[in-house]
Design a protein around this motif. Structure first.
Motif, PDB file in Angstrom:
ATOM      1  N   UNK A 106       8.802  10.282   4.520  1.00 20.39           N
ATOM      2  CA  UNK A 106       8.085  10.775   5.699  1.00 20.39           C
ATOM      3  C   UNK A 106       6.830   9.958   5.948  1.00 20.39           C
ATOM      4  N   UNK A 107       6.086   9.662   4.879  1.00 17.43           N
ATOM      5  CA  UNK A 107       4.835   8.908   5.019  1.00 17.43           C
ATOM      6  C   UNK A 107       5.093   7.523   5.601  1.00 17.43           C
ATOM      7  N   UNK A 108       6.107   6.836   5.078  1.00 19.68           N
ATOM      8  CA  UNK A 108       6.420   5.493   5.569  1.00 19.68           C
ATOM      9  C   UNK A 108       6.901   5.553   7.018  1.00 19.68           C
ATOM     10  N   UNK A 109       7.813   6.474   7.299  1.00 23.57           N
ATOM     11  CA  UNK A 109       8.433   6.540   8.626  1.00 23.57           C
ATOM     12  C   UNK A 109       7.426   6.881   9.714  1.00 23.57           C
ATOM     13  N   UNK A 110       6.493   7.763   9.405  1.00 20.04           N
ATOM     14  CA  UNK A 110       5.522   8.151  10.434  1.00 20.04           C
ATOM     15  C   UNK A 110       4.621   6.984  10.808  1.00 20.04           C
ATOM     16  N   UNK A 111       4.219   6.207   9.842  1.00 17.03           N
ATOM     17  CA  UNK A 111       3.412   5.022  10.153  1.00 17.03           C
ATOM     18  C   UNK A 111       4.248   4.022  10.941  1.00 17.03           C
ATOM     19  N   UNK A 112       5.453   3.750  10.467  1.00 16.12           N
ATOM     20  CA  UNK A 112       6.282   2.715  11.088  1.00 16.12           C
ATOM     21  C   UNK A 112       6.606   3.047  12.544  1.00 16.12           C
ATOM     22  N   UNK A 113       7.103   4.260  12.799  1.00  9.04           N
ATOM     23  CA  UNK A 113       7.549   4.563  14.158  1.00  9.04           C
ATOM     24  C   UNK A 113       6.400   4.794  15.127  1.00  9.04           C
ATOM     25  N   UNK A 114       5.236   5.192  14.621  1.00 10.19           N
ATOM     26  CA  UNK A 114       4.072   5.201  15.511  1.00 10.19           C
ATOM     27  C   UNK A 114       3.682   3.782  15.905  1.00 10.19           C
ATOM     28  N   UNK A 115       3.767   2.849  14.963  1.00  6.43           N
ATOM     29  CA  UNK A 115       3.392   1.467  15.265  1.00  6.43           C
ATOM     30  C   UNK A 115       4.420   0.781  16.148  1.00  6.43           C
TER      31      UNK A 115
ATOM     32  N   UNK B 117       0.810  -1.230   0.000  1.00 13.40           N
ATOM     33  CA  UNK B 117       0.000   0.000   0.000  1.00 13.40           C
ATOM     34  C   UNK B 117       0.839   1.274   0.000  1.00 13.40           C
ATOM     35  N   UNK B 118       2.125   1.190   0.362  1.00 18.83           N
ATOM     36  CA  UNK B 118       2.974   2.377   0.327  1.00 18.83           C
ATOM     37  C   UNK B 118       3.359   2.765  -1.102  1.00 18.83           C
ATOM     38  N   UNK B 119       3.063   1.888  -2.070  1.00 16.80           N
ATOM     39  CA  UNK B 119       3.390   2.192  -3.455  1.00 16.80           C
ATOM     40  C   UNK B 119       2.172   2.713  -4.221  1.00 16.80           C
ATOM     41  N   UNK B 120       1.203   3.234  -3.497  1.00 17.58           N
ATOM     42  CA  UNK B 120      -0.001   3.748  -4.140  1.00 17.58           C
ATOM     43  C   UNK B 120      -0.543   4.929  -3.350  1.00 17.58           C
ATOM     44  N   UNK B 121      -1.404   5.684  -3.979  1.00 23.13           N
ATOM     45  CA  UNK B 121      -2.096   6.778  -3.289  1.00 23.13           C
ATOM     46  C   UNK B 121      -3.215   6.184  -2.445  1.00 23.13           C
TER      47      UNK B 121
ATOM     48  N   UNK C 200      -8.336   6.366   1.187  1.00 23.27           N
ATOM     49  CA  UNK C 200      -9.099   6.401   2.439  1.00 23.27           C
ATOM     50  C   UNK C 200      -9.558   7.827   2.738  1.00 23.27           C
ATOM     51  N   UNK C 201     -10.560   8.001   3.600  1.00 22.13           N
ATOM     52  CA  UNK C 201     -10.954   9.356   3.997  1.00 22.13           C
ATOM     53  C   UNK C 201      -9.753  10.133   4.542  1.00 22.13           C
ATOM     54  N   UNK C 202      -9.544  11.334   4.023  1.00 25.16           N
ATOM     55  CA  UNK C 202      -8.448  12.216   4.426  1.00 25.16           C
ATOM     56  C   UNK C 202      -7.070  11.639   4.097  1.00 25.16           C
ATOM     57  N   UNK C 203      -7.018  10.590   3.271  1.00 24.09           N
ATOM     58  CA  UNK C 203      -5.737   9.972   2.967  1.00 24.09           C
ATOM     59  C   UNK C 203      -5.084   9.356   4.183  1.00 24.09           C
ATOM     60  N   UNK C 204      -5.911   8.871   5.122  1.00 21.51           N
ATOM     61  CA  UNK C 204      -5.384   8.258   6.344  1.00 21.51           C
ATOM     62  C   UNK C 204      -4.729   6.917   6.028  1.00 21.51           C
ATOM     63  N   UNK C 205      -3.752   6.499   6.830  1.00 25.31           N
ATOM     64  CA  UNK C 205      -3.096   5.215   6.578  1.00 25.31           C
ATOM     65  C   UNK C 205      -4.101   4.064   6.584  1.00 25.31           C
ATOM     66  N   UNK C 206      -4.053   3.181   5.575  1.00 29.16           N
ATOM     67  CA  UNK C 206      -4.973   2.030   5.515  1.00 29.16           C
ATOM     68  C   UNK C 206      -4.410   0.862   6.327  1.00 29.16           C
TER      69      UNK C 206
END
Length: 724
Positions: A116-125, A52-56, A59-65
């Motif tokens: 940034x998009x990948x890192x924010x999801x990863x480090x929050x998880x 999913x990181x290789x696509x737009x 989701x609502x507001x472009x939230x992480x799926x």
């Protein structure tokens, strides 16, 4: 990717206020998992198709799926995003054009969006949904990110362009926000080693990479050692415990398939109330020692050697960059500006705190004598007897208070304040993907009905989640790449009750809930152009100000009468109880201040060292705090071996910031009191204009003066802690 975001990603801390990182004492595990890259590479094409990181994100507001994101997606996503970022930076650095703000600084801000998009999801998880697989991946990714960061921060061609723009800044007709971004970017490059020789830069890169490995190890060890401890109780072990804690301990036991048992964990929401209420001194001692010794048990999760090495490497790095020690390096970019200023504040508070703690100690000894206690007064007794003193002297029972602080009411309360101050409304959404079923989301709208962002609330403790409370973000606000709306999250570690029962909180928990929401508003209300300057991307001794100011609202009688309602009867908190809470407001502040300040003093002591080669953690703590005359019965709020703020987060040499910000928040909230309206419109507008919406676009003292009309004083801080 902004320079600030790059540093946060590279350090593998949190993309907000203090997540964890990866591995020294676990090096053997990293070796055992060394096949991770090969395994991922072998199935790269299959993963790429489904990643999913290789696509737009639709989701609502472009939230992480989150339901689609798997652990195996992260490594290929990081590697692709780093390659994209490197190409973007190379294009900027080698451009055949005269360097300008737009083609250099602004383009740097736009670069690295995918990383940034990948890192924010990863480090929050990694801070909320940790697992052995995630921890192994974190140990692999962290040094890769550090190397990537080093390559950018030490890119000579890139720095030449940044320096050219900086040198021409007075002729470039930049606006105030652009000028501040340029000056900050240039300073960040210099502080990252841009002016060093190639040999020095290589050594600095090695230091940075090693620190990344060590801070990752520290955070993982802290998490693992915390969940390694459980204290199983029988029915006969529950003497003195309030029903809410018994129910929470029962729920913990049920989750571990231990019917008719009760479990106390080392999460603060579990162990602190146990120490406060349990009449079983032997069990209090066991729980206290487990809590105090996290990361210091001479086992596979021990952090002592990691602490010593981090301190030495930070000292080495600071000296390479031309600073006397790490504290000089860190505080050169803060409101305090110098270690001496920070130490002056801590000393000013320490002396009256010691005196007040001694008074509290004498009250406890008197009560123990009255009760005929024959044992010596020890650290695991303080909270227990302080609660008895509180009840005897102020007719205040914390268990009774907790009956009026139910989570749903407190969520409504914090939203109510945001509405009265800033016109915000919160609509709960059930169509936003979440990473755990307990996480909740709200759409946030301004007074005109425009959506300004999403707010996530993750309120409950679990074994996969680090301890404490914090604010973070899956996306931050900016306007450079369009009207980018923030996705902000608050984390807490409340005890989750059995299904159908209310979540009761201590008064302290309610204050923490408001504190973290103050941080959240700082992110949600950000209204700046450039991501480096957005929201909470400010020095530590400024970032706590908006959060700590927000705490004051739940303390006000109006708010308690409106939202502190009994969980069974829905009756408002009686005026007499509110008055007793007010009268006891400064009780035990000596203890609390010594506990906090002891940690801040040790933090400063570590990071003012120029040579830490022979440091021994336990002896170092004892030496520093003995010199300051710390009472024996009070320990550091965070001992070194689990002090995540400074060894796996961003508060190294900056833990003093909470006290520094308390000067601002105490003095700042007085503006509402002086207006005789805690929701005064003019004061709230200045608070928005100069504090919550400004990010890092204005000098901090000037921002404070814009809000308050003058410089801050320490009078309100000393008054609020009972030290005036």
């Amino acid at each position: 990717m902004s320079f600030q975001q790059l540093r946060l990603v590279a350090s593998a801390a949190t993309v907000a206020l203090a997540l964890t990182t990866a591995g020294c004492s676990k090096q053997h595990q990293a070796t055992e998992n060394s096949s991770t890259s090969a395994e991922v590479a072998a199935s790269e094409s299959a993963v790429t198709e489904a990643n999913p990181f290789f696509e737009t994100w639709g989701t609502p507001f472009g939230a992480p799926p989150f339901s689609r994101i798997k652990t195996e997606h992260f490594l290929p996503a990081f590697e692709k995003a780093m390659a994209m970022h490197k190409a973007e930076i190379d294009a900027i650095a080698t451009a055949d054009s005269v360097p300008s703000f737009e083609n250099t600084i602004a383009q740097m801000e736009l670069s690295g969006a995918e990383l940034t998009r990948v890192a924010r999801v990863f480090y929050n998880l990694t801070g909320t949904e940790s697992s052995e697989e995630m921890q192994a991946l974190q140990r692999e990714i962290s040094p890769k990110l550090t190397r990537h960061s080093n390559q950018i921060q030490m890119n000579e061609d890139l720095f030449k362009r940044v320096k050219a723009v900086y040198d021409n800044r007075n002729q470039a007709m930049l606006d105030a926000e652009q000028l501040r971004l340029l000056e900050r970017t240039y300073a960040d490059f210099v502080r990252a080693g841009a002016n060093l020789t190639p040999q020095q830069r290589e050594k600095l890169a090695q230091i940075n990479e090693r620190i990344s490995e060590l801070t990752t190890a520290f955070g993982q060890n802290s998490l693992n050692d915390t969940r390694n401890f459980t204290m199983v109780l029988e029915e006969s072990d529950l003497d003195g415990l309030p029903q809410s804690l018994i129910d929470a301990a029962s729920a913990q036991a049920e989750a571990r398939d231990m019917p008719e048992k009760y479990v106390i964990t080392l999460q603060r929401s579990s162990v602190e109330p146990f120490l406060q209420f349990s009449s079983r001194r032997d069990l209090r001692e066991k729980a206290f020692n487990g809590w105090a010794m996290r990361g210091d048990n001479d086992n596979e999760y021990d952090n002592k050697a990691i602490v010593a090495e981090i301190v030495q490497l930070r000292a080495d790095r600071a000296q390479m960059l031309g600073y006397e020690h790490h504290s000089d390096l860190v505080l050169s970019n803060t409101m305090a500006e110098t270690p001496e200023a920070a130490m002056e504040l801590l000393s000013k508070v320490w002396t009256p705190a010691i005196a007040k703690a001694e008074q509290e100690r004498q009250w406890i000894l008197e009560l123990m004598k009255e009760e005929g206690a024959e044992h010596e007064f020890a650290a695991w007794d303080w909270r227990y007897y302080a609660e008895k003193v509180r009840k005897a002297r102020f007719d205040l029972d914390q268990a009774e208070i907790a009956e009026y602080f139910e989570l749903e009411n407190m969520i409504e309360a914090k939203f109510y304040v945001a509405n009265r101050l800033f016109g915000l409304t919160f609509k709960e959404r059930d169509d936003i993907p979440v990473y755990n079923e307990v996480v909740r989301t709200w759409e946030v709208n301004d007074a005109q009905g425009n959506t300004i962002g999403l707010f996530y609330g993750d309120y409950y403790a679990r074994d996969t989640k680090r301890s404490g409370a914090w604010m973070s973000a899956f996306r931050t606000q900016q306007k450079l790449a369009g009207e980018v709306k923030p996705l902000i999250i608050n984390n807490m570690n409340l005890n989750q009750p059995v299904e159908g029962e209310p979540t009761l909180m201590s008064y302290s928990d309610a204050v923490t809930l408001f504190h973290e929401f103050g941080h959240a508003l700082h992110g949600l209300l950000s209204n700046v152009t450039y991501p480096t300057l957005a929201g909470t991307s400010v020095p530590r001794d400024w970032v706590e100000f908006p959060a700590q100011l927000y705490e004051h609202f739940i303390e006000q009688p109006y708010m308690l009468e409106k939202f502190a309602r009994h969980y069974k009867t829905d009756e408002p908190m009686p005026e007499a109880l509110i008055e007793r809470i007010k009268n006891a407001g400064t009780f035990n502040q000596g203890f609390a201040t010594v506990e906090y300040t002891a940690s801040a003093l040790v933090d400063m002591a570590y990071h003012r060292l120029t040579d830490a080669s022979d440091i021994k953690v336990r002896e170092f703590e004892d030496k520093i705090l003995t010199e300051y005359g710390k009472p024996e019965e009070i320990i550091m709020r965070h001992r070194s071996t689990h002090f995540g703020h400074i060894f796996s987060g961003g508060y190294h040499s900056a833990y003093y910031a909470y006290m520094w910000s308390e000067i601002l928040d105490a003095d700042g909230f007085d503006a509402f009191l002086e207006a005789k309206d805690i929701f005064d419109e003019e004061t709230a507008k200045r608070l928005y204009d100069f504090i919550y919406s400004r990010g890092d676009t204005l000098d901090y003292l000037e921002a404070y003066k814009g809000f308050r009309g003058r410089a801050p004083t320490t009078d309100a801080l000393l008054r609020n802690r009972g030290f005036d």
